[in-house]
Design an enzyme around this catalytic site. Structure first.
Site, mmCIF file in Angstrom:
data_model
loop_
_atom_site.group_PDB
_atom_site.id
_atom_site.type_symbol
_atom_site.label_atom_id
_atom_site.label_comp_id
_atom_site.label_asym_id
_atom_site.label_seq_id
_atom_site.Cartn_x
_atom_site.Cartn_y
_atom_site.Cartn_z
ATOM 1 N N THR A 193 -48.759 53.036 -13.545
ATOM 2 C CA THR A 193 -47.404 53.639 -13.693
ATOM 3 C C THR A 193 -46.942 53.280 -15.119
ATOM 4 O O THR A 193 -46.184 53.689 -15.613
ATOM 5 C CB THR A 193 -46.560 52.842 -13.022
ATOM 6 O OG1 THR A 193 -46.757 51.329 -13.035
ATOM 7 C CG2 THR A 193 -46.743 53.198 -11.462
ATOM 8 N N CYS A 194 -47.463 52.001 -15.721
ATOM 9 C CA CYS A 194 -47.186 51.809 -17.242
ATOM 10 C C CYS A 194 -47.688 53.075 -18.206
ATOM 11 O O CYS A 194 -47.008 52.997 -19.178
ATOM 12 C CB CYS A 194 -48.098 50.282 -17.893
ATOM 13 S SG CYS A 194 -49.554 50.332 -17.639
ATOM 14 N N TYR A 195 -48.712 53.766 -17.845
ATOM 15 C CA TYR A 195 -49.072 54.938 -18.679
ATOM 16 C C TYR A 195 -48.597 56.244 -18.033
ATOM 17 O O TYR A 195 -49.138 57.316 -18.469
ATOM 18 C CB TYR A 195 -50.510 54.763 -18.984
ATOM 19 C CG TYR A 195 -50.943 53.464 -19.880
ATOM 20 C CD1 TYR A 195 -50.529 53.782 -21.115
ATOM 21 C CD2 TYR A 195 -51.362 52.603 -18.979
ATOM 22 C CE1 TYR A 195 -50.977 52.259 -21.879
ATOM 23 C CE2 TYR A 195 -51.964 51.414 -19.744
ATOM 24 C CZ TYR A 195 -51.608 51.351 -21.274
ATOM 25 O OH TYR A 195 -51.833 50.174 -21.958
#
Length: 1161
Positions: A1128-1130
């Site tokens: 989710t961070c990317y």
């Protein structure tokens, strides 16, 4: 060798020194001037000597005559005849009194005795029935006797008035003059009263009347100085005179002075233009007497009816209307002639207006008797006169700098307490009693309902009130009054109250205007006739044809609200509202039809909402229309504060929803075009009221829609500027002008600030992003590095203490949080996690910290009691250690997410967002916070019986950390019981506490943190629901085509890969809820970016996860078993190489429903 000397000619002989011709001429001129000056000085000295000798000789002669006169009076104790009085008594007396007292403007002690003796003898003579002894019988004698009598009578009147002006009871030195003044005033009253002339018979009555009228006309003329002396005397009076004893000298003097002042007005025939003195007397009475400060407070109450009589006020009003320019000029000259002791001293026209308002009505507050106008008042002339004075007074206030912006006076700030909102809604402001009224108390009749009702009744009557004969100059129309006259009257009063009453402004007047039966409805009908002159009332359906397919998406909401009120109570309240608005019961008995969705509205019909007469703003309106608009906007905006949704949507009072939309279209078109073309100074009050009313209607529409979207966009549809132009204009203006001073922003800048709703939501989102990009560019130019480097913020976060670590390391940064954050995570086992932060880890940090901190279990935020479970600060957070600071920090976290374009899957309560936008929350918004409490308050508001039966008081109980606290809604609230009279106050006080006061410290803290990164002016582009969309994304579905066009492929995938084709086929077949769950699985937010996936940061990515399947398994129909995972961070979906559509669908659904992401890998 010396130069040859110039040839010089001697004009005075060989022995004289030779000079040039020019020098000689100058000398001769100087000598001539010296001789002239010497002659002038000698002549002046001779003249001064003559004047002095004449004065000295006159004074000596006057002294001798005074001595002889005193001796004559002492020894002349025998019979007194009229010839003796005229020839031997008055002639010397008038001579030495004029020389010794009148010219010197000073009364000596010796002169006092002489004057008292003179007035005493003259009164005895006038009281005599013998014509030979009565001084007034000379007025009907021979021609010579009449001439002498009128001369002597005028001299005596002038002397009496001079004595009146010298009378001063305020200090000891003036005590001796008081008895003399009382005697002189009684004599003057007798001398000018024909009934007091005892010797007059029927034969000479006509001659006596002629002589007396001539004397009274002189008294009212400029030569006597009557009104100037009366003004001087009354201004020396202190507090109101006690008239308990009729022999009190001060009372007698005051009564006599007013009698003399009013007699010329009684005598004058104002209907005859030849009698200029009559006009002059009334004119001077208005200029010099009615402008006396605190006039009605200085005079005894027993004397006020004389000033209030119709024979006095009506001529004053008529004269003011005829000679208004002259009178107003003279009043301004009185102001200029004064020595101003204070920069904000009230002008004379202000006192004239206040005294007229006070004298035109009577009331007895001590006994609770309602006020009324004086009997026989010329109401139409009264309205016109007050309107003229009010307009002049406002002009003075503007020119002198008194006038402040009304929007600042009546703007309701978020810090408003329960007491202040009570005052704003009901005007329940108490002031301590004192002997001296405040200036604004003179205006009390203006905000009494009987006052407005009487003025409105004139419109329905054919009322023409005249004095004895019709006045000149074709003033017959002044005897009539219509709604427009009343509108001018109260429009000016609103502006005056807003300036002179700094505590509550014009709210007392607005209370009357808003709740008077039929007034608002009549105003709107007059506005329709003025604004739509070519449209009949029957054409309203054609005008609103664009609405017929328009409906309310929340119709069911109001239907549910309706059920909480008992049937009988609702009917009674409806009847009450019908009476308030002047509409019949039949108007609103029909229920609101359930209509289709707004999406069916024909967009092309938006032109119907762009009102053509208003396309040039207020500059294109007539003065009459501007006045009606100002009064309607101000009054209706006040009513909207207390009008709940049941009344607005279900009962539809005072206007139907069709009328509401038409009102909105008028205000929307007016405000937009006014701001686009610029607002002149004289139109600021109108625009303040129109903007306030428009904002209230817009906020109500945002909460429960009743207008089609095309209506709000219509005025700017054709000439709306580009986003880049609008953004640059707004930024430049914001740097130099205060953001709250909307009306001073020129043209497009003020449009964006005041009416951002004329821009579509998507364009405003683009403006918001453009503001942020501009801010980033300016920071880059200032040397603040935005990429990785020395200026970036490095933080280390423990997975198990993400909120505490984030607060400790970032809270003190303030606006520096705009810089890049580089996050390093420490696992729960205490080991640093591998990886570099290129934006993905900081996004993960913001997502995770908001998820943890906004969780109700953490204690800082709680959820509303409605079905959507929106977030609102927990009031118990005040008692948590660093609770306020933590909420302020969360404001910065949200600001950082907005600044970086990172979506958070949370939505805040409408009430809370209103605080962040600097807006006040009213009663009906309580339904979005606590529906049960709202239903209970509506029950109280519409309760049919005696509210005392419910045993309520002005307190609210609050629980915190296991303890119960009793909060008073007003000072001494626990001792104030709720009754039918104050239940409306109670309902709004409870709502104010729950919506504003209770969360105010927490919302202020969150606001401080949020505005460290996001400018308040940027936030005001949106309403509450739009703010939530800005924070958490768009609709509850995604556009698959848009997502596909903005997806990046890595790890070996391409757009033509088999697995990718299967993926898009499966996603297209998902339900909207499933697509949103997939988006949340990959990006941690279930909603798409507002402007599309083009603006998703980082870009949505599908990464190939190679999974080898044995050949025999492929032949047997088996597929990859591995589940998809996400980073989710990317914003990356790690997708295995599935071969079949069914496998792809089942694996994706299993993954997105497992509440896991990276762990699945």
């Amino acid at each position: 060798m010396d130069e040859p000397r110039k040839h010089q000619v001697s004009l005075r002989g060989a022995s004289a020194k030779e000079i040039t011709r020019d020098a000689l001429l100058v000398r001769v001129f100087q000598e001539r001037e010296l001789r002239n000056y010497t002659r002038s000085a000698a002549a002046a000295a001779i003249f001064i000597q003559k004047v002095w000798r004449r004065y000295n000789a006159t004074k000596i002669v006057a002294g001798q005559l005074q001595e002889e006169w005193e001796m004559m009076v002492d020894h002349h104790a025998l019979s007194i005849t009229r010839s003796w009085i005229s020839n031997r008594f008055l002639r010397p007396f008038l001579f030495f009194v004029t020389c010794l007292s009148t010219r010197c403007q000073k009364i000596h002690t010796r002169d006092i005795c002489c004057m008292q003796t003179c007035f005493r003898i003259l009164r005895e003579s006038i009281n005599s029935t013998d014509p030979q002894k009565n001084f007034c019988s000379l007025a009907v004698g021979t021609q010579e006797e009449r001439r002498v009598w009128i001369y002597q009578a005028r001299k005596l009147i002038s002397l009496c008035l001079f004595i009146l002006g010298e009378c001063d009871n305020s200090h000891r030195a003036g005590q001796d003059v008081v008895p003399l003044t009382a005697l002189a005033m009684r004599f003057a009253v007798v001398l000018t009263d024909l009934k007091s002339w005892k010797s007059i018979t029927d034969d000479n009555l006509q001659d006596a009347e002629t002589a007396m009228k001539d004397l009274v006309q002189f008294m009212g003329s400029k030569r006597s100085g009557l009104y100037n002396h009366v003004r001087i005397y009354i201004k020396k009076l202190g507090a109101r005179i006690n008239c308990s004893g009729s022999t009190d000298d001060r009372f007698l003097i005051t009564a006599s002075a007013l009698t003399l002042a009013l007699r010329p007005i009684h005598i004058a025939n104002l209907n005859d233009p030849d009698h200029l003195d009559g006009h002059y007397a009334t004119e001077q009475y208005c200029v010099l007497v009615l402008t006396i400060p605190w006039l009605t407070q200085r005079l005894p109450a027993a004397l006020l009816p004389a000033l209030q009589h119709k024979s006095i006020l009506s001529p004053c009003f008529r004269t003011l209307l005829i000679l208004k320019e002259k009178i107003l000029k003279e009043i301004s000259e009185v102001d200029q002639g004064k020595v101003v002791s204070h920069s904000k001293e009230m002008p004379q026209v202000g006192w004239l207006l206040a005294n007229v308002l006070c004298l035109a009505s009577v009331s007895d507050n001590n006994y609770g008797i309602p006020g009324k106008f004086i009997q026989g008042l010329d109401y139409a002339s009264y309205i016109h006169a007050v309107t003229i004075l009010s307009e002049n007074f406002i002009n003075w206030l503007e020119n002198s700098g008194w006038l402040r912006k009304e929007s600042q006076e009546s703007e309701i700030h978020s810090e408003t307490s329960a007491e202040s909102i009570d005052t704003q809604l009901f005007g329940t402001l108490t002031t301590c009693e004192s002997l001296k009224m405040s200036y604004i108390d003179f205006y009390k009749p203006v905000y009494q309902q009987w006052h407005l009702m009487k003025l409105l009744s004139l419109e329905k009557e054919t009322f023409v009130h005249r004095v004895d004969n019709p006045p000149p100059n074709n003033l017959g129309s002044l005897g009539k009054c219509d709604l427009l006259d009343v509108a001018y009257y109260y429009s000016y009063m609103l502006r005056i109250f807003s300036v002179l009453n700094p505590v509550v402004g014009s709210l007392s007047v607005l209370n009357v205007l808003s709740f008077t039966p039929g007034f608002l409805v009549n105003l709107w009908l007059a506005l329709e006739r003025s604004t739509f002159p070519g449209k009949s009332h029957n054409a309203e359906d054609n005008f609103l044809s664009g609405n017929k397919t328009f409906g309310n998406k929340n119709d069911g909401v109001t239907e549910r609200k309706q059920k909480v009120v008992s049937k009988d109570g609702a009917n009674k309240w409806a009847v009450a509202l019908h009476k308030i608005t002047g509409k019949s019961d039949v108007d609103y008995t029909a229920s609101t039809e359930v209509q289709p969705s707004h999406n069916q509205v024909y967009e092309g019909s938006s032109d119907v909402w762009d009102i053509e007469p208003l396309r040039h703003g207020p500059e294109g309106l007539s003065k009459d229309t501007s006045c009606l608009l100002h009064l309607f906007s101000a009054s209706y905006s006040h009513l909207l504060l207390v009008l709940d949704d049941i009344e607005f949507y279900e009962k539809q009072v005072p206007f139907t929803l069709e009328q509401q939309r038409r009102i909105v279209s008028v205000l929307n078109t007016l405000v937009y075009n006014a701001l686009s073309h610029g607002i002149s100074q004289q139109n600021i009050p109108l625009m303040d009221a129109a903007i306030r009313c428009l904002h209230l209607l817009y906020e109500r529409d945002c909460r429960h829609q009743f207008c089609p979207p095309a209506l709000w966009l219509s005025p700017a549809k054709k000439n709306r500027p580009t986003i880049a132009v609008a953004t640059r204009t707004r930024e430049v203006l914001s740097a130099t002008i205060r953001s709250d001073d909307a009306l001073t922003l020129p043209k497009m800048g003020s449009v964006i600030t005041t009416t951002p709703h004329v821009f579509p939501f998507e364009e405003r989102v683009e403006m918001f992003r453009e503001f942020i990009n501009t801010d980033k560019a300016s920071r880059r130019m200032a040397g603040e590095v935005l990429g990785p480097g020395s200026r970036s913020v490095e933080i280390v976060i423990r997975r198990g203490h993400i909120v505490e670590d984030g607060f400790q390391q970032l809270n003190s940064l303030g606006s520096r949080l705009k810089s890049n954050i580089h996050v390093s995570f420490v696992s729960e086992s205490g080991l640093p996690e591998a990886g570099l932060d290129y934006g993905g880890l900081s996004k993960e940090f913001l997502t995770d910290i908001s998820k943890a901190a906004f969780s109700p279990a953490y204690g800082l935020f709680s959820q509303t009691l409605t079905s959507d479970r929106l977030l609102i600060p927990n009031t118990a957070a005040r008692f948590i250690e660093n609770g306020i600071q933590m909420i302020e920090f969360l404001g910065r976290v949200v600001g950082k997410a907005l600044y970086e374009g990172i979506l958070l899957d949370y939505s805040f309560s409408h009430v809370f967002v209103q605080k962040l936008l600097g807006r006040y929350s009213f009663l009906d918004e309580l339904s979005t916070l606590d529906p049960e409490l709202y239903r209970n308050l509506m029950y109280v508001k519409h309760y049919d019986g005696d509210v005392k039966e419910l045993c309520l008081d002005f307190t609210v109980t609050e629980e915190a950390l296991g303890k119960r606290h009793i909060i008073e809604l007003k000072p001494g609230g626990k001792d104030v019981y709720v009754t039918n009279e104050n239940k409306l106050q109670y309902v709004h006080a409870i709502a104010d506490y729950k919506l504003n006061r209770q969360i105010l410290p927490l919302s202020n803290a969150f606001y401080r943190g949020l505005t460290d990164l996001i400018a308040p002016s940027w936030l005001k582009l949106f309403n509450a629901s739009e703010f939530n969309q800005l924070l958490s994304g768009g609709k509850h579905d995604i556009d698959v085509t848009d997502l596909r066009n903005n997806t990046r492929y890595t790890g070996g995938y391409t757009e033509g890969s088999r697995a990718i084709k299967i993926f898009w086929e499966v996603i297209t077949g998902f339900e909207p809820k499933e697509r949103c769950m997939l988006l949340k699985f990959v990006t941690s937010c279930s909603r798409a970016p507002l402007l599309g996936f083009k603006y998703l940061q980082p870009t949505f990515t599908i990464h190939k996860v190679a999974c080898d399947v044995p050949l025999w398994a492929t032949f047997s129909g088996q597929d990859v078993d591995r589940l998809p995972s996400a980073s989710t961070c990317y914003n990356t979906l790690k997708l295995p190489t599935y071969k079949r559509t069914g496998t792809m669908r089942s694996k994706l659904l299993y993954a997105i429903n497992s509440n896991a992401g990276f762990e699945l890998s």
